[in-house]
Scaffold this active site. Structure first.
Site, PDB file in Angstrom:
ATOM      1  N   ARG A   1      47.932 -13.293 -38.197  1.00 16.56           N
ATOM      2  CA  ARG A   1      49.475 -12.870 -38.482  1.00 16.56           C
ATOM      3  C   ARG A   1      49.969 -14.073 -39.285  1.00 16.56           C
ATOM      4  O   ARG A   1      50.365 -14.842 -38.815  1.00 16.56           O
ATOM      5  CB  ARG A   1      50.149 -12.057 -37.548  1.00 16.56           C
ATOM      6  CG  ARG A   1      51.567 -11.650 -37.973  1.00 16.56           C
ATOM      7  CD  ARG A   1      52.272 -10.809 -37.033  1.00 16.56           C
ATOM      8  NE  ARG A   1      51.638  -9.574 -36.902  1.00 16.56           N
ATOM      9  CZ  ARG A   1      52.131  -8.329 -36.211  1.00 16.56           C
ATOM     10  NH1 ARG A   1      53.241  -8.508 -35.699  1.00 16.56           N
ATOM     11  NH2 ARG A   1      51.718  -7.414 -36.153  1.00 16.56           N
TER      12      ARG A   1
ATOM     13  N   THR B   1      50.362  -6.015 -31.169  1.00 15.61           N
ATOM     14  CA  THR B   1      49.104  -6.522 -32.011  1.00 15.61           C
ATOM     15  C   THR B   1      48.524  -7.597 -31.271  1.00 15.61           C
ATOM     16  O   THR B   1      47.264  -7.817 -30.967  1.00 15.61           O
ATOM     17  CB  THR B   1      49.661  -6.907 -33.439  1.00 15.61           C
ATOM     18  OG1 THR B   1      50.238  -5.996 -33.903  1.00 15.61           O
ATOM     19  CG2 THR B   1      48.381  -7.104 -34.090  1.00 15.61           C
TER      20      THR B   1
HETATM   21  N1   CP Z   1      53.166  -2.728 -34.739  1.00 17.78           N
HETATM   22  C1   CP Z   1      53.260  -3.810 -34.702  1.00 17.78           C
HETATM   23  O1   CP Z   1      52.673  -4.602 -35.338  1.00 17.78           O
HETATM   24  O2   CP Z   1      53.954  -4.322 -33.690  1.00 17.78           O
HETATM   25  P1   CP Z   1      53.840  -6.067 -33.261  1.00 17.78           P
HETATM   26  O3   CP Z   1      54.758  -6.767 -34.056  1.00 17.78           O
HETATM   27  O4   CP Z   1      54.927  -5.817 -31.897  1.00 17.78           O
HETATM   28  O5   CP Z   1      52.643  -6.546 -33.139  1.00 17.78           O
END
Ligand code: CP
Length: 302
Positions: A103, A54
């Site tokens: 996030r 992400t």
């Molecule tokens: N799919 C996803 O959110 O992967 P990451 O945690 O690597 O961002």
């Protein structure tokens, strides 16, 4: 305007976003995969939780739109010294961010940041709540493969209770016309699916012959997922996508996984590397979808 959830987004808006992502995929296929659409804009990536796909794809997307990018990780920042989420967000705004990608382990954190800063926010995953750009890149991957999602039968398999991806995908997929069945042991199903337009079962083998898409989820150990079934071998024996189970799927069925994969748990090596496992197509589509979202939110008219 922010992008915080897929829940309640009208089909027309989801389709416009997918159409825009298709256009950006064409840009990304050019010898110089870049457009000047967001020149002068500053995108800030605020990651309070770990990420590979992400974070990197948001950065790639912003740069492909000619935006400037500022990256923040909680580890190594003043958040580790106790600075609050609000003060961190206001600091990032004071540094000139036009949009924040957030996030966080707490559901609702991106919405709070949007309210505190008055800046557009893209939810890049908040707790077990939502990960809307994941839902859209998955929808794009299925639309590319099948031409559309109308009538597609999708089984989402694994740790649904702790999964923000499942919550985003249920609402994106069903709004676009797919039927969704949640497949998990009772202890990994959501406490309530009231208002979710889905079926649910604990019998993966019972649905294998009837689905077009198997969407596998990782056990979210960091949110307590490992503590709710007796043993990992027992989970694998009932829910792991082994080669044997893969061979019992309809001939055109595909397997998706948001990553990171736990090979040998929810997915075997032989399945992860199969041409009908679309995991890396999903990753690649993440860039175009995130370009479409950034372009939409930063007023990329013209
Ligand atoms: N799919 C996803 O959110 O992967 P990451 O945690 O690597 O961002």
């Amino acid at each position: 305007m922010s992008f915080l959830t897929t829940r309640g987004v009208p089909r027309k808006d989801l389709e416009e976003l997918l159409d825009s992502a298709d256009e950006f995929n064409r840009v990304l296929a050019r010898p110089i995969p870049k457009v000047p659409a967001l020149q002068g804009k500053l995108v800030a990536n605020l990651f309070f939780e770990d990420s590979t796909r992400t974070r990197l794809s948001f950065e790639r997307a912003a740069r492909a739109l000619s935006a400037d990018v500022m990256n923040f990780s909680a580890a190594g920042s003043s958040a580790a010294k106790g600075e609050s989420l609000k003060d961190t967000a206001l600091t990032i705004r004071a540094l000139g961010a036009d949009l924040m990608v957030v996030r966080h382990k707490a559901a609702g954190a991106p919405r709070r940041i949007a309210a505190w800063t008055g800046r557009p926010v893209v939810n890049a995953g908040d707790g077990a709540h939502q990960h809307p750009t994941q839902g859209m890149l998955d929808a794009l991957t299925l639309r590319q493969r099948f031409g559309g999602l109308d009538g597609l039968r999708v089984a989402i398999v694994g740790d649904i209770r702790h999964s923000r991806v499942a919550r985003s995908n249920v609402f994106a997929f069903t709004a676009l016309g797919a039927g969704v069945t949640l497949v998990a042991p009772r202890t990994l199903q959501p406490v309530s699916t009231g208002g979710w337009p889905v079926d649910a079962t604990d019998d993966l083998d019972g649905v294998l012959g009837e689905v077009d898409v198997v969407y596998l989820l990782r056990i979210q150990a960091e949110r307590g997922g490992l503590s709710v079934f007796p043993s990992l071998p027992e989970y694998v024996s009932r829910y792991g996508m082994t080669r044997d189970r893969f061979d019992r799927l309809p001939a055109e069925a595909v397997v998706l996984h948001p990553g990171p994969m736990n090979r040998g748990v929810e997915i075997d090596d032989a399945v992860a590397g199969h041409p009908r496992a679309l995991v890396l197509d999903q990753v690649a589509n993440g860039v175009a979808v995130r370009m479409a979202v950034l372009f939409r939110l930063l007023g990329g008219s013209g």
